[in-house]
Design an enzyme around this catalytic site. Structure first.
Site, mmCIF file in Angstrom:
data_model
loop_
_atom_site.group_PDB
_atom_site.id
_atom_site.type_symbol
_atom_site.label_atom_id
_atom_site.label_comp_id
_atom_site.label_asym_id
_atom_site.label_seq_id
_atom_site.Cartn_x
_atom_site.Cartn_y
_atom_site.Cartn_z
ATOM 1 N N LYS A 130 -27.166 -14.283 7.421
ATOM 2 C CA LYS A 130 -26.530 -13.029 7.832
ATOM 3 C C LYS A 130 -27.530 -11.879 7.902
ATOM 4 O O LYS A 130 -27.426 -11.029 8.780
ATOM 5 C CB LYS A 130 -25.371 -12.674 6.885
ATOM 6 C CG LYS A 130 -24.187 -13.614 7.026
ATOM 7 C CD LYS A 130 -22.916 -13.048 6.445
ATOM 8 C CE LYS A 130 -21.747 -13.995 6.700
ATOM 9 N NZ LYS A 130 -20.502 -13.591 6.057
ATOM 10 N N LYS A 169 -20.207 -24.211 11.962
ATOM 11 C CA LYS A 169 -18.964 -24.117 11.181
ATOM 12 C C LYS A 169 -17.951 -23.223 11.889
ATOM 13 O O LYS A 169 -18.328 -22.182 12.430
ATOM 14 C CB LYS A 169 -19.304 -23.500 9.814
ATOM 15 C CG LYS A 169 -18.107 -23.313 8.896
ATOM 16 C CD LYS A 169 -18.504 -22.560 7.629
ATOM 17 C CE LYS A 169 -18.335 -21.057 7.757
ATOM 18 N NZ LYS A 169 -17.082 -20.515 7.244
ATOM 19 N N LYS A 206 -14.643 -17.010 11.465
ATOM 20 C CA LYS A 206 -13.815 -15.914 11.982
ATOM 21 C C LYS A 206 -14.592 -14.987 12.900
ATOM 22 O O LYS A 206 -14.021 -14.267 13.698
ATOM 23 C CB LYS A 206 -13.309 -15.068 10.827
ATOM 24 C CG LYS A 206 -12.375 -15.771 9.890
ATOM 25 C CD LYS A 206 -11.911 -14.732 8.894
ATOM 26 C CE LYS A 206 -11.374 -15.332 7.635
ATOM 27 N NZ LYS A 206 -11.894 -14.659 6.462
#
Ligand code: ATP
Ligand code: LTN
Length: 343
Positions: free
Chosen positions: A124, A206, A209
């Protein structure tokens, strides 16, 4: 819920804690990997705490109005999925102040290097570069606080949280070594089937969202025609065989979703699809998911209609959670030597 001492008894009661972020739309990966476990673990001999982690959500920028809306929405989805307030304490993380408090104390006993090594942080922070907040680095310490405050014995999560759980255990052991036995060492609960559902558009990523491609994830509130369309577009391959083999990532993912929603064995599923095409498989998976989500979607509408009742329930949950969390925090103050003592 019975009174439970916060002392880390070797056996002790079964305590379950898990958390979910009120960001984006909940998808079938969250549902299969985490929520179905949360529901199943509501057993008479266990005390369950489920937490909507809004403080984790703000490690990346959030629109304030949207965050509140999502917090209530996730609460309604969890209730609709079968989280029973009579058997579980459902609450919003920021409403229990002890989470922030313990997170600070734990961050002072956690070596910086342990955090910098976390793969989620590395991924991230690489994407966010200069915008990376210090909170994104200390995120797993807050997660450790969530778990350790409740002396949780079991933490049901998807596979992506395995490393954070190992870190939680390391932090707890380090604290116990430094200040005496205080925290129970939690165990992760990760499913054998469905712990890592992959994106429909890209089965090596994966399901998440935050992906932008609308065909990436099937969301829990998607209507049937949208679910059918998303599965129709799912990436497969040109091998034209239907089997649970890791080399066929897209097909493997579709079969895993089918297995999770139907509860059938791999052998039975392979036999069912032997000699059939990918079109048939996609249709069958879509129908199984539509059928599986139907009761949840119907119940959601009922919970979402009554925000007053939802808020009252969350407030009650926060009060119950605070009672347990505050006992742990009092012990931690004592052990660390904070304040002036005497309660
Ligand atoms: P996402 O990556 O989808 O944004 P997240 O992992 O960042 O979700 P949460 O929404 O808090 O954050 O995750 C809630 C639970 O869902 C966690 O236990 C997580 O491990 C699990 N989970 C998330 N994605 C998947 C997936 N693709 N397959 C299985 N479990 C998942
Ligand atoms: N970090 C988790 C969410 C989370 C959690 C927790 C999970 C926050 N606190 C405590 C289990 C236990 C995530 O990003 N999925």
């Amino acid at each position: 819920m019975s009174e439970v001492a916060t002392k880390p008894a070797a056996g002790g009661p079964i305590r379950v804690l898990s958390g979910i972020q009120p960001t984006g739309n909940l998808h079938i990966g969250n549902y299969i990997g985490a929520v179905t476990q949360w529901v199943a673990m509501q057993q008479p001999d266990s005390e369950n705490f489920y937490c909507i982690v809004d403080l984790h959500a703000i490690t990346v920028p959030q629109d304030p109005k949207e965050l509140r809306k999502k917090t209530r929405e996730v609460a309604a989805i969890l209730l609709a999925a079968g989280i029973d307030p009579k058997r579980s304490v459902l609450f919003v993380q920021s409403q229990v102040l002890a989470h922030t408090e313990l997170a600070w104390i734990l961050s002072c006993v956690t070596p910086y290097g342990w955090l910098a090594r976390m793969t989620q942080f590395k991924d991230k922070s690489q994407k966010q570069r200069e915008d990376t907040s210090a909170g994104l680095l200390t995120y797993p310490v807050l997660m450790a606080a969530d778990i350790l405050l409740y002396q949780a014995s079991q933490v049901p999560v998807g596979e992506d949280q395995k490393q954070h759980l190992e870190l939680t255990r390391d932090i707890a052991m380090r604290f116990n070594r430094m200040f005496g036995e205080t925290f129970r060492i939690p165990e992760p609960r990760i499913l054998d089937v469905g712990a890592r559902i992959m994106g429909l558009d890209d089965p090596v990523k994966k399901m998440s969202k935050s992906e932008e491609n609308p065909s990436h994830a099937v969301n829990l509130m998607d209507p049937p025609d949208v679910i059918r369309r998303k599965f129709q577009r799912a990436t497969t391959d040109s091998l034209a065989t239907i089997a649970f083999t890791e080399e066929q990532a897209g097909v493997f993912n579709l079969l895993t979703i089918y297995q999770s929603f139907t509860g059938q064995s791999r052998e039975a599923i392979e036999a069912q699809f032997a000699g059939r095409g990918y079109g048939d498989l996609k249709k069958a998976v879509a129908e199984a998911v539509i059928e599986g989500l139907k009761p949840l979607q119907e119940r959601y509408a009922v919970f979402a209609k009554d925000p007053g009742q939802l808020d009252a329930l969350l407030k009650e949950g926060a009060a119950k959670a605070s009672a347990v969390a505050n006992r742990t925090i009092a012990t931690v103050w004592e052990r660390v030597g904070l304040g002036i003592g005497g309660g």
